[in-house]
Design an enzyme around this catalytic site. Sequence first.
Site, PDB file in Angstrom:
ATOM      1  N   LYS A 169       0.907  -1.304   0.006  1.00 45.55           N
ATOM      2  CA  LYS A 169       0.047   0.043   0.088  1.00 45.55           C
ATOM      3  C   LYS A 169       0.911   1.267   0.258  1.00 45.55           C
ATOM      4  O   LYS A 169       1.479   1.543   1.118  1.00 45.55           O
ATOM      5  CB  LYS A 169      -0.959   0.286   1.222  1.00 45.55           C
ATOM      6  CG  LYS A 169      -1.820   1.030   1.011  1.00 45.55           C
ATOM      7  CD  LYS A 169      -2.484   1.717   2.547  1.00 45.55           C
ATOM      8  CE  LYS A 169      -1.401   2.826   2.889  1.00 45.55           C
ATOM      9  NZ  LYS A 169      -0.894   3.966   2.077  1.00 45.55           N
ATOM     10  N   GLU A 245      10.572   1.460   9.798  1.00 46.46           N
ATOM     11  CA  GLU A 245      11.202   2.538   9.620  1.00 46.46           C
ATOM     12  C   GLU A 245      10.649   3.749  10.005  1.00 46.46           C
ATOM     13  O   GLU A 245       9.665   4.201   9.186  1.00 46.46           O
ATOM     14  CB  GLU A 245      11.673   2.628   8.214  1.00 46.46           C
ATOM     15  CG  GLU A 245      12.648   1.401   7.726  1.00 46.46           C
ATOM     16  CD  GLU A 245      13.985   1.482   8.363  1.00 46.46           C
ATOM     17  OE1 GLU A 245      14.313   2.533   8.888  1.00 46.46           O
ATOM     18  OE2 GLU A 245      14.736   0.610   8.074  1.00 46.46           O
ATOM     19  N   CYS A 279      13.971  11.184   6.515  1.00 48.59           N
ATOM     20  CA  CYS A 279      14.054  10.695   7.968  1.00 48.59           C
ATOM     21  C   CYS A 279      15.377  10.765   8.465  1.00 48.59           C
ATOM     22  O   CYS A 279      15.740  10.743   9.759  1.00 48.59           O
ATOM     23  CB  CYS A 279      13.617   9.357   8.280  1.00 48.59           C
ATOM     24  SG  CYS A 279      13.774   8.233   6.900  1.00 48.59           S
ATOM     25  N   GLU A 380      10.679  16.586  14.712  1.00 50.12           N
ATOM     26  CA  GLU A 380      11.123  16.340  13.398  1.00 50.12           C
ATOM     27  C   GLU A 380      10.646  17.603  12.580  1.00 50.12           C
ATOM     28  O   GLU A 380       9.627  17.798  12.331  1.00 50.12           O
ATOM     29  CB  GLU A 380      10.929  15.020  12.910  1.00 50.12           C
ATOM     30  CG  GLU A 380      11.563  14.582  11.422  1.00 50.12           C
ATOM     31  CD  GLU A 380      11.051  13.108  11.359  1.00 50.12           C
ATOM     32  OE1 GLU A 380       9.779  12.835  11.545  1.00 50.12           O
ATOM     33  OE2 GLU A 380      11.694  12.541  10.665  1.00 50.12           O
TER      34      GLU A 380
HETATM   35  P1  ADP Z   1       3.685  11.002   6.825  1.00 49.24           P
HETATM   36  O1  ADP Z   1       3.400  11.793   8.060  1.00 49.24           O
HETATM   37  O2  ADP Z   1       5.226  11.024   6.421  1.00 49.24           O
HETATM   38  O3  ADP Z   1       2.851  11.101   5.605  1.00 49.24           O
HETATM   39  P2  ADP Z   1       2.372   8.520   7.520  1.00 49.24           P
HETATM   40  O4  ADP Z   1       2.671   7.816   8.714  1.00 49.24           O
HETATM   41  O5  ADP Z   1       1.096   9.464   7.925  1.00 49.24           O
HETATM   42  O6  ADP Z   1       3.637   9.682   7.535  1.00 49.24           O
HETATM   43  O7  ADP Z   1       2.463   7.836   6.316  1.00 49.24           O
HETATM   44  C1  ADP Z   1       3.201   6.826   6.082  1.00 49.24           C
HETATM   45  C2  ADP Z   1       2.471   5.880   5.012  1.00 49.24           C
HETATM   46  O8  ADP Z   1       1.404   5.359   6.161  1.00 49.24           O
HETATM   47  C3  ADP Z   1       1.433   6.129   4.070  1.00 49.24           C
HETATM   48  O9  ADP Z   1       1.504   4.855   3.172  1.00 49.24           O
HETATM   49  C4  ADP Z   1       0.197   6.320   4.873  1.00 49.24           C
HETATM   50  O10 ADP Z   1      -0.762   6.289   3.740  1.00 49.24           O
HETATM   51  C5  ADP Z   1       0.070   5.307   5.810  1.00 49.24           C
HETATM   52  N1  ADP Z   1      -0.747   5.542   6.877  1.00 49.24           N
HETATM   53  C6  ADP Z   1      -1.242   6.654   7.409  1.00 49.24           C
HETATM   54  N2  ADP Z   1      -2.187   6.502   8.414  1.00 49.24           N
HETATM   55  C7  ADP Z   1      -2.278   5.207   8.169  1.00 49.24           C
HETATM   56  C8  ADP Z   1      -3.320   4.101   9.020  1.00 49.24           C
HETATM   57  N3  ADP Z   1      -3.983   4.531   9.964  1.00 49.24           N
HETATM   58  N4  ADP Z   1      -3.238   2.773   8.885  1.00 49.24           N
HETATM   59  C9  ADP Z   1      -2.223   2.328   7.804  1.00 49.24           C
HETATM   60  N5  ADP Z   1      -1.387   3.095   7.142  1.00 49.24           N
HETATM   61  C10 ADP Z   1      -1.455   4.617   7.461  1.00 49.24           C
END
Ligand code: ADP
Length: 476
Positions: A169, A245, A279, A380
């Site tokens: 995903k 990560e 990161c 960050e």
């Molecule tokens: P950033 O702030 O760098 O966008 P996120 O952790 O929100 O970091 O996003 C990293 C990945 O995690 C993306 O693929 C995002 O779609 C996914 N993501 C965000 N929220 C969720 C969730 N509740 N469950 C699963 N994946 C998620």
Amino acid sequence: MLYIDGEWQGSSSGRSFETINPATGEAIGDVAGGTQHDAAVAIESAVTAFKGWSRLTSFQRSECLHRAYTLMIERKEALAVLMTEEQGKPLRAARNEVQYAADFFLWYAEEAKRVYGDILPAPRADQRFLVLHQPVGVVGAITPWNYPVSMVTRKVAPALAAGCTIVVKPAEQTPLCAIEVFNVLHDAGIPAGVANLITTDNPAPVGEEFVTNSKVSKITFTGSTEVGTMLAAKAASNMKRLSLELGGHAPFIVFPDADPEYAAKGASLVKFLNTGQACISPNRIYVHKSISGAFLTVLEQRVSRLRAGNGLDEQTTIGPLVDAAAVAKVDRQVTDAVAKGARLRTGGRRLVEDGLDRGFFYAPTVLSGVTSDMDVYHNETFGPVAPVIEFDDEDDVLAMANQSHYGLAAYVYTQNLGRAMRMFEGLDYGIIGINDINPTAAAAPFGGMKHSGIGREGGREGIHEYLETKLGGFSI
Ligand code: ADP
């Protein structure tokens, strides 16, 4: 588009969503909005494919990955242009990322053939011990937008090399890049169901399926500490294997025996790479007070010369931020620091001239006189801000550098061998650059300590994240 069981298809809900070019604010693609049901179907297809894929010889799996490497290199320019349009980084940086991404296919094409077992000494004369490594099974992978091609291959390549099957995903901001990686896999002849893709702008239900479906054996996630922690907690109840990560807050330490100009050049290059959206980006630049003047002069000169713009323009040296929220966060941190006494040496505002107001641009910024009561010191940034802090003493700076719940990357500039070794050993970080701003490669283990994550990607270690260790005790 979703890629399930070797077929490109729409979402079961019929929904789709737009992706935006962050340099222009324009929509550049319409992508299937996959659902939890789609994720479940993809997992089922990965379960079915696992039987055949895991039984292939490592030579056969290696051949597939070699073909993926060759195809990705052939498509380098087109992939780089797409990445610049969808993610924003300058074209030169995008080309470098495609090369880095392809390197994972090449490296794990080779590592697939290096998964050795062991025969161990046994305590009884009639006993033999054998150790065997076997693929963990079906993997659920979640990837971020900041390195939208290499973060996909860094997970897919070792998983496939190990004999696992996978459902990916990608981030909602960069699905088109992930689709092109899957076109490479498809054209490389990876069998149906071995690698599947669920694009979506609603990640939570797909993530939920990954962590709750008992047929998924392993979760690999790159993203924020917040989401990673939440997924890890849910995955724990199913005892799934985890690689995470997460965020970082890298210290960058310049000792008095370093060349301040050379160190400032390094800081300007690594800090503003990907507009600070990495990161491993330095977030706290500690400079010894005896050389801080020389360091800051060069840093300020170099940063003020950076040219923000659309990454497709070869003159551009720094691209946009990912979205309006990112611009607002950076601006908040800068405003907070200045209000608490930091000196703004350059930058410090959103860029709006020459059409930049259509995208998400922030002026490359240098702050000096940063102190520990400022938000930028602790949180960050993920943006183009270089906060400089003066220090006096080696032990103090080591303690300050380690005073973070993050532990991903750290950088040290020194010409003193003993000091370099003391820092390498003393810093609680997974990746240490000593006079080196790019301590990453497909052959090297990448990962963090503390809240920066669990496990390593790349290197010899990377494939073992996708393998179980099995002990056989034989009585003869
Ligand atoms: P950033 O702030 O760098 O966008 P996120 O952790 O929100 O970091 O996003 C990293 C990945 O995690 C993306 O693929 C995002 O779609 C996914 N993501 C965000 N929220 C969720 C969730 N509740 N469950 C699963 N994946 C998620």
